[in-house]
Design a protein around this motif. Structure first.
Motif, PDB file in Angstrom:
ATOM      1  N   ASP A  97      18.289   1.344 -11.633  1.00  0.00           N
ATOM      2  CA  ASP A  97      17.354   0.632 -10.756  1.00  0.00           C
ATOM      3  C   ASP A  97      17.829   0.696  -9.302  1.00  0.00           C
ATOM      4  O   ASP A  97      19.000   0.407  -9.024  1.00  0.00           O
ATOM      5  CB  ASP A  97      17.254  -0.850 -11.165  1.00  0.00           C
ATOM      6  CG  ASP A  97      16.726  -1.045 -12.590  1.00  0.00           C
ATOM      7  OD1 ASP A  97      16.344  -0.050 -13.238  1.00  0.00           O
ATOM      8  OD2 ASP A  97      16.696  -2.212 -13.053  1.00  0.00           O
ATOM      9  N   ASN A 153      20.959  -0.271 -16.624  1.00  0.00           N
ATOM     10  CA  ASN A 153      20.806  -1.025 -17.864  1.00  0.00           C
ATOM     11  C   ASN A 153      21.136  -0.081 -19.005  1.00  0.00           C
ATOM     12  O   ASN A 153      20.534   0.991 -19.111  1.00  0.00           O
ATOM     13  CB  ASN A 153      19.376  -1.528 -17.993  1.00  0.00           C
ATOM     14  CG  ASN A 153      19.135  -2.691 -17.056  1.00  0.00           C
ATOM     15  OD1 ASN A 153      19.542  -3.809 -17.309  1.00  0.00           O
ATOM     16  ND2 ASN A 153      18.493  -2.408 -15.929  1.00  0.00           N
ATOM     17  N   ARG A 167      18.824   3.203 -17.787  1.00  0.00           N
ATOM     18  CA  ARG A 167      17.786   3.140 -16.754  1.00  0.00           C
ATOM     19  C   ARG A 167      18.472   2.651 -15.492  1.00  0.00           C
ATOM     20  O   ARG A 167      19.117   1.599 -15.516  1.00  0.00           O
ATOM     21  CB  ARG A 167      16.663   2.172 -17.147  1.00  0.00           C
ATOM     22  CG  ARG A 167      15.401   2.324 -16.258  1.00  0.00           C
ATOM     23  CD  ARG A 167      14.448   1.143 -16.400  1.00  0.00           C
ATOM     24  NE  ARG A 167      14.998  -0.012 -15.753  1.00  0.00           N
ATOM     25  CZ  ARG A 167      14.973  -1.254 -16.266  1.00  0.00           C
ATOM     26  NH1 ARG A 167      14.427  -1.499 -17.434  1.00  0.00           N
ATOM     27  NH2 ARG A 167      15.497  -2.259 -15.609  1.00  0.00           N
ATOM     28  N   GLU A 209      21.400  -1.565 -10.125  1.00  0.00           N
ATOM     29  CA  GLU A 209      22.135  -1.688 -11.385  1.00  0.00           C
ATOM     30  C   GLU A 209      21.762  -0.550 -12.314  1.00  0.00           C
ATOM     31  O   GLU A 209      20.823   0.194 -12.063  1.00  0.00           O
ATOM     32  CB  GLU A 209      21.775  -3.012 -12.079  1.00  0.00           C
ATOM     33  CG  GLU A 209      20.286  -3.106 -12.440  1.00  0.00           C
ATOM     34  CD  GLU A 209      19.986  -4.092 -13.561  1.00  0.00           C
ATOM     35  OE1 GLU A 209      20.917  -4.593 -14.214  1.00  0.00           O
ATOM     36  OE2 GLU A 209      18.791  -4.334 -13.801  1.00  0.00           O
TER      37      GLU A 209
HETATM   38 MG    MG Z   1      16.921  -4.565 -13.103  1.00  0.00          MG
END
Ligand code: MG
Ligand code: ATP
Ligand code: MG
Ligand code: MG
Length: 350
Positions: A294, A309, A292, A307
């Protein structure tokens, strides 16, 4: 033939509780005609327990109970699991944060030659360390906010110097974060020297390395799901609207009053840029399976990557599964796709 799936959950991590919630949700969603499911619980102390069943409420971390005490096993006993079945079992590490999302468990599974869901050793560890991740993103030409980083030993030697560096290079406000964590644990916004000092102290409680980032004011938070191995695909976009100063741990898991808007309302060009940047980020850390990504979108339309994840929140109410649901991939199918991607990557290596 049924696939044997071992759900690895819990973990020696500040994100332990989040993982319990995820494991319950995945257990409930799995099609029992297609999967034999075995839970493998890792306690907060790092002990491995082979349990029989998982029960509890998925909705709230606070209500969760682990009913089954199970049998303690050595992590390497996973190889015994391997011999119990003809079909190679797949391990699904539903672990967030250090000791799970950071390549350590992935390394063990590589040694055991078992297929596992999600990112490999390198992507997991690079994605866990916010400083290394940012360096790889910079190399890939991805726009990011300014940042500096410190080791605990440097700060202990001369904290004034560290604070001055932040003030000179970034200015307030800043976000202070442990380098290796997630779920906003240990993260604070600082608007002055006093807040900066206490934010350093808290972040260093969680890690020997911290990152301090230029704080964006009023930026929108946009997230996207990426799924695949060599040819990753993107989901629709989602937006997070925290009702507090920022999207902290409580807002994520306890208050439940953060709004998620899916699909996010952005213009076509922004959507295309986010997709392009997310794929670049995926490739920059050599990801596989899922991430994911961001982003921050400022009010004047500037886009920054925050970032990725490598094991994002994964309950049916979490952003990543919701993004895929809106893209046409429902939760049970998403899990099946991830298991298939795990098998594909494993086969490719043989
Ligand atoms: Mg985050
Ligand atoms: P997770 O892994 O759960 O997404 P995390 O612990 O890795 O979270 P971040 O996503 O880096 O943490 O930051 C948590 C939240 O803090 C963000 O969603 C955002 O609300 C806020 N935030 C972080 N960095 C900044 C920044 N530089 N400027 C403005 N807000 C920020
Ligand atoms: Mg994170
Ligand atoms: Mg995380």
């Amino acid at each position: 033939m049924k696939t044997t799936l071992h759900l690895l959950y819990g973990g020696k991590s500040a994100e332990h509780k989040v993982s319990l919630q995820t494991a319950l949700a995945v257990t409930k969603a799995l099609n029992k005609d297609k999967f034999n499911v075995f839970p493998l619980f890792i306690t907060e102390e790092g002990q491995w327990v082979r349990g029989k069943q998982l029960t509890g409420e998925v909705e709230s971390v606070a209500q969760l109970q682990l009913t089954d005490k199970g049998t303690s096993i050595a992590p390497l006993a996973l190889t015994e699991v391997n011999e119990q079945t003809d079909d190679k079992p797949v391990i699904f590490p539903l672990l967030h944060g250090p000791n799970g999302e950071d390549g350590t468990v992935q390394g063990m599974l590589e040694l055991l030659n078992l297929p596992y869901v999600g990112n490999g050793v390198l992507a997991s560890s690079a994605g866990m360390d916010k400083v290394i991740m940012k360096q790889l993103f910079a190399q890939a030409g991805l726009p990011q906010v300014g940042y500096v980083h410190f080791l605990r030993s440097e700060w202990e030697k001369n904290d004034e110097l560290a604070y001055k560096k932040v003030e000179e290079e970034l200015g307030y406000p800043v976000f202070v974060k442990p380098a290796n964590l997630g779920s906003s644990v240990g993260i604070n916004k600082a608007k002055n020297r006093e807040e900066l000092a206490s934010a350093f102290k808290e972040a260093f409680d969680f890690d020997r390395k911290i990152i301090v980032e230029q704080g964006l004011e009023n930026a929108r938070e946009i997230e996207i799901g990426v799924l695949g191995n060599d040819e990753p695909q993107c989901s629709v976009l989602g937006e997070i609207v925290p009702k507090k100063e920022f999207y902290d741990y409580k807002a994520k898991y306890e208050d439940g009053n953060t709004a998620m808007i899916i699909p996010a309302e952005v213009d076509e060009q922004t959507y295309e840029s986010v997709k392009e940047m997310a794929i670049k980020a995926f490739k920059a850390i050599d990801a596989s399976g899922l991430v994911r990504a961001d982003f921050f979108l400022t009010r004047d339309g500037e886009l920054y990557i925050n970032e990725v994840n490598t094991m994002p929140g994964f309950t049916p109410y979490s952003m990543f599964p919701l993004l895929w649901q809106h893209t046409g991939v429902a939760y049970p199918e998403l899990i099946e796709r991830l298991v298939q991607l795990a098998k594909d990557r494993h086969d490719e290596k043989q």
